[in-house]
Design a protein around this motif. Structure first.
Motif, PDB file in Angstrom:
ATOM      1  N   VAL A  49       0.809  -1.220   0.000  1.00 47.42           N
ATOM      2  CA  VAL A  49       0.000   0.000   0.000  1.00 47.42           C
ATOM      3  C   VAL A  49       0.844   1.271   0.000  1.00 47.42           C
ATOM      4  CG1 VAL A  49      -1.993  -1.088   1.074  1.00 47.42           C
ATOM      5  CG2 VAL A  49      -0.284  -0.008   2.512  1.00 47.42           C
ATOM      6  N   ALA A  50       2.056   1.187   0.517  1.00 46.05           N
ATOM      7  CA  ALA A  50       2.899   2.371   0.547  1.00 46.05           C
ATOM      8  C   ALA A  50       4.355   1.941   0.719  1.00 46.05           C
ATOM      9  CB  ALA A  50       2.508   3.304   1.683  1.00 46.05           C
ATOM     10  N   ARG A  51       5.254   2.696   0.118  1.00 45.12           N
ATOM     11  CA  ARG A  51       6.676   2.414   0.312  1.00 45.12           C
ATOM     12  C   ARG A  51       7.453   3.712   0.330  1.00 45.12           C
ATOM     13  NH1 ARG A  51       8.806   1.165  -5.416  1.00 45.12           N
ATOM     14  NH2 ARG A  51       6.928   1.184  -6.683  1.00 45.12           N
ATOM     15  N   ILE A  52       8.599   3.670   0.984  1.00 42.28           N
ATOM     16  CA  ILE A  52       9.380   4.885   1.173  1.00 42.28           C
ATOM     17  C   ILE A  52      10.848   4.554   1.030  1.00 42.28           C
ATOM     18  CG2 ILE A  52       9.454   4.558   3.699  1.00 42.28           C
ATOM     19  CD1 ILE A  52       9.291   7.649   3.932  1.00 42.28           C
ATOM     20  N   THR A  53      11.592   5.450   0.401  1.00 44.96           N
ATOM     21  CA  THR A  53      13.024   5.238   0.236  1.00 44.96           C
ATOM     22  C   THR A  53      13.778   5.771   1.452  1.00 44.96           C
ATOM     23  OG1 THR A  53      13.483   7.386  -0.782  1.00 44.96           O
ATOM     24  CG2 THR A  53      12.744   5.617  -2.251  1.00 44.96           C
ATOM     25  N   SER A  54      15.064   5.476   1.472  1.00 39.23           N
ATOM     26  CA  SER A  54      15.904   6.006   2.541  1.00 39.23           C
ATOM     27  C   SER A  54      15.995   7.522   2.463  1.00 39.23           C
ATOM     28  CB  SER A  54      17.301   5.380   2.477  1.00 39.23           C
ATOM     29  OG  SER A  54      17.850   5.538   1.189  1.00 39.23           O
ATOM     30  N   GLY A  55      15.755   8.069   1.272  1.00 43.50           N
ATOM     31  CA  GLY A  55      15.727   9.515   1.104  1.00 43.50           C
ATOM     32  C   GLY A  55      14.344  10.099   1.327  1.00 43.50           C
ATOM     33  N   ARG A  56      13.416   9.238   1.766  1.00 42.94           N
ATOM     34  CA  ARG A  56      12.059   9.639   2.149  1.00 42.94           C
ATOM     35  C   ARG A  56      11.170  10.022   0.980  1.00 42.94           C
ATOM     36  NH1 ARG A  56      15.494  10.249   6.149  1.00 42.94           N
ATOM     37  NH2 ARG A  56      14.901   9.661   8.262  1.00 42.94           N
ATOM     38  N   SER A  57      11.452   9.502  -0.193  1.00 39.55           N
ATOM     39  CA  SER A  57      10.501   9.589  -1.298  1.00 39.55           C
ATOM     40  C   SER A  57       9.498   8.454  -1.130  1.00 39.55           C
ATOM     41  CB  SER A  57      11.224   9.443  -2.632  1.00 39.55           C
ATOM     42  OG  SER A  57      12.089  10.529  -2.857  1.00 39.55           O
ATOM     43  N   ALA A  58       8.219   8.780  -1.317  1.00 41.71           N
ATOM     44  CA  ALA A  58       7.176   7.800  -1.042  1.00 41.71           C
ATOM     45  C   ALA A  58       6.295   7.558  -2.259  1.00 41.71           C
ATOM     46  CB  ALA A  58       6.313   8.262   0.128  1.00 41.71           C
ATOM     47  N   LEU A  59       5.807   6.340  -2.359  1.00 43.19           N
ATOM     48  CA  LEU A  59       4.851   5.973  -3.389  1.00 43.19           C
ATOM     49  C   LEU A  59       3.685   5.247  -2.723  1.00 43.19           C
ATOM     50  CD1 LEU A  59       7.245   4.608  -6.163  1.00 43.19           C
ATOM     51  CD2 LEU A  59       5.966   6.752  -6.202  1.00 43.19           C
ATOM     52  N   TYR A  60       2.496   5.408  -3.308  1.00 40.66           N
ATOM     53  CA  TYR A  60       1.289   4.853  -2.712  1.00 40.66           C
ATOM     54  C   TYR A  60       0.450   4.113  -3.739  1.00 40.66           C
ATOM     55  CZ  TYR A  60       2.475   8.154   0.973  1.00 40.66           C
ATOM     56  OH  TYR A  60       3.139   8.848   1.954  1.00 40.66           O
ATOM     57  N   ALA A  61      -0.263   3.100  -3.261  1.00 42.79           N
ATOM     58  CA  ALA A  61      -1.275   2.469  -4.086  1.00 42.79           C
ATOM     59  C   ALA A  61      -2.393   3.473  -4.330  1.00 42.79           C
ATOM     60  CB  ALA A  61      -1.826   1.233  -3.382  1.00 42.79           C
ATOM     61  N   ASP A  62      -3.023   3.364  -5.480  1.00 39.13           N
ATOM     62  CA  ASP A  62      -4.093   4.300  -5.822  1.00 39.13           C
ATOM     63  C   ASP A  62      -5.209   4.292  -4.777  1.00 39.13           C
ATOM     64  OD1 ASP A  62      -3.944   3.815  -9.438  1.00 39.13           O
ATOM     65  OD2 ASP A  62      -2.788   5.109  -8.096  1.00 39.13           O
ATOM     66  N   SER A  63      -5.447   3.142  -4.183  1.00 43.32           N
ATOM     67  CA  SER A  63      -6.549   3.003  -3.241  1.00 43.32           C
ATOM     68  C   SER A  63      -6.347   3.794  -1.954  1.00 43.32           C
ATOM     69  CB  SER A  63      -6.770   1.529  -2.902  1.00 43.32           C
ATOM     70  OG  SER A  63      -5.593   0.968  -2.345  1.00 43.32           O
ATOM     71  N   VAL A  64      -5.109   4.179  -1.649  1.00 43.52           N
ATOM     72  CA  VAL A  64      -4.848   4.895  -0.393  1.00 43.52           C
ATOM     73  C   VAL A  64      -4.253   6.277  -0.623  1.00 43.52           C
ATOM     74  CG1 VAL A  64      -4.462   2.675   0.742  1.00 43.52           C
ATOM     75  CG2 VAL A  64      -2.496   4.037   0.003  1.00 43.52           C
ATOM     76  N   LYS A  65      -3.969   6.611  -1.862  1.00 40.03           N
ATOM     77  CA  LYS A  65      -3.333   7.891  -2.176  1.00 40.03           C
ATOM     78  C   LYS A  65      -4.187   9.058  -1.666  1.00 40.03           C
ATOM     79  CE  LYS A  65      -1.212   7.534  -5.991  1.00 40.03           C
ATOM     80  NZ  LYS A  65      -0.913   7.431  -7.437  1.00 40.03           N
ATOM     81  N   GLY A  66      -3.529   9.980  -1.000  1.00 42.23           N
ATOM     82  CA  GLY A  66      -4.222  11.132  -0.454  1.00 42.23           C
ATOM     83  C   GLY A  66      -4.794  10.913   0.935  1.00 42.23           C
ATOM     84  N   ARG A  67      -4.804   9.666   1.388  1.00 37.49           N
ATOM     85  CA  ARG A  67      -5.342   9.346   2.720  1.00 37.49           C
ATOM     86  C   ARG A  67      -4.265   8.797   3.663  1.00 37.49           C
ATOM     87  NH1 ARG A  67      -8.838   5.363   3.263  1.00 37.49           N
ATOM     88  NH2 ARG A  67      -8.163   4.166   1.439  1.00 37.49           N
ATOM     89  N   PHE A  68      -3.323   8.060   3.133  1.00 37.88           N
ATOM     90  CA  PHE A  68      -2.265   7.446   3.942  1.00 37.88           C
ATOM     91  C   PHE A  68      -0.955   8.189   3.719  1.00 37.88           C
ATOM     92  CE2 PHE A  68      -3.998   2.788   4.209  1.00 37.88           C
ATOM     93  CZ  PHE A  68      -5.212   3.278   4.656  1.00 37.88           C
ATOM     94  N   THR A  69      -0.137   8.242   4.767  1.00 41.14           N
ATOM     95  CA  THR A  69       1.191   8.833   4.681  1.00 41.14           C
ATOM     96  C   THR A  69       2.187   7.914   5.364  1.00 41.14           C
ATOM     97  OG1 THR A  69       0.256  11.073   4.734  1.00 41.14           O
ATOM     98  CG2 THR A  69       2.616  10.839   5.192  1.00 41.14           C
ATOM     99  N   ILE A  70       3.208   7.519   4.625  1.00 38.78           N
ATOM    100  CA  ILE A  70       4.266   6.688   5.183  1.00 38.78           C
ATOM    101  C   ILE A  70       5.443   7.574   5.556  1.00 38.78           C
ATOM    102  CG2 ILE A  70       5.253   6.186   2.905  1.00 38.78           C
ATOM    103  CD1 ILE A  70       5.992   3.388   3.945  1.00 38.78           C
ATOM    104  N   SER A  71       6.091   7.238   6.654  1.00 38.78           N
ATOM    105  CA  SER A  71       7.282   7.973   7.063  1.00 38.78           C
ATOM    106  C   SER A  71       8.219   7.005   7.764  1.00 38.78           C
ATOM    107  CB  SER A  71       6.927   9.153   7.979  1.00 38.78           C
ATOM    108  OG  SER A  71       6.270   8.698   9.157  1.00 38.78           O
ATOM    109  N   ARG A  72       9.458   7.443   7.932  1.00 40.66           N
ATOM    110  CA  ARG A  72      10.436   6.591   8.605  1.00 40.66           C
ATOM    111  C   ARG A  72      11.333   7.445   9.475  1.00 40.66           C
ATOM    112  NH1 ARG A  72      13.838   3.768   3.908  1.00 40.66           N
ATOM    113  NH2 ARG A  72      15.323   3.223   5.573  1.00 40.66           N
ATOM    114  N   ASP A  73      11.763   6.868  10.586  1.00 43.22           N
ATOM    115  CA  ASP A  73      12.700   7.512  11.494  1.00 43.22           C
ATOM    116  C   ASP A  73      13.860   6.540  11.657  1.00 43.22           C
ATOM    117  OD1 ASP A  73      14.165   8.525  13.636  1.00 43.22           O
ATOM    118  OD2 ASP A  73      12.391   9.276  14.660  1.00 43.22           O
ATOM    119  N   ASN A  74      14.922   6.769  10.905  1.00 43.29           N
ATOM    120  CA  ASN A  74      16.045   5.832  10.936  1.00 43.29           C
ATOM    121  C   ASN A  74      16.709   5.785  12.310  1.00 43.29           C
ATOM    122  OD1 ASN A  74      15.602   5.179   8.264  1.00 43.29           O
ATOM    123  ND2 ASN A  74      17.184   6.551   7.480  1.00 43.29           N
TER     124      ASN A  74
END
Length: 114
Positions: A48-73
């Motif tokens: 449903v969502a993925r994020i790079t180490s540089g914090r670029s994110a991609l989302y499935a169409d079904s959750v785009k605009g509603r879900f936000t992925i983030s990471r704290d290394n």
């Protein structure tokens, strides 16, 4: 191999919000892609969502605009903020690296129901 433990799921009404957390057993800083996946009853697991180490994110169409992925290394943690939840978001949610996976954790159940 790094293992992941998910938490933060629960029962929520449609339109509600949840924040999922995923803590890794080791450092995630060198893992380029980290993702959140879900599996609904009788369905295949989906990304449903993925994020790079540089914090670029991609989302499935079904959750785009509603879900936000983030990471704290620094905390070895990946988050999924879920807003405006819908019935069809009901599933067990998992995190893992992508596209090559480590062992899957137990996941955390998200149930959207009125």
């Amino acid at each position: 191999q790094v293992q992941f433990v998910e938490s933060g799921g629960g029962l929520v009404q449609p339109g509600g919000s949840l924040r999922l957390s995923c803590v890794a057993s080791g450092s995630i800083s060198s893992i380029y892609w980290l993702g959140w996946f879900r599996q609904a009853p009788g369905k295949q697991r989906e990304l449903v969502a993925r994020i790079t180490s540089g914090r670029s994110a991609l989302y499935a169409d079904s959750v785009k605009g509603r879900f936000t992925i983030s990471r704290d290394n620094a905390k070895n943690t990946v988050y999924l903020q879920m807003n405006d939840l819908k019935f069809e978001d009901t599933a067990v949610y998992f995190c893992n690296r992508w596209p090559t996976f480590t062992g899957w954790g137990q996941g955390t159940q998200v149930t959207v129901s009125s």
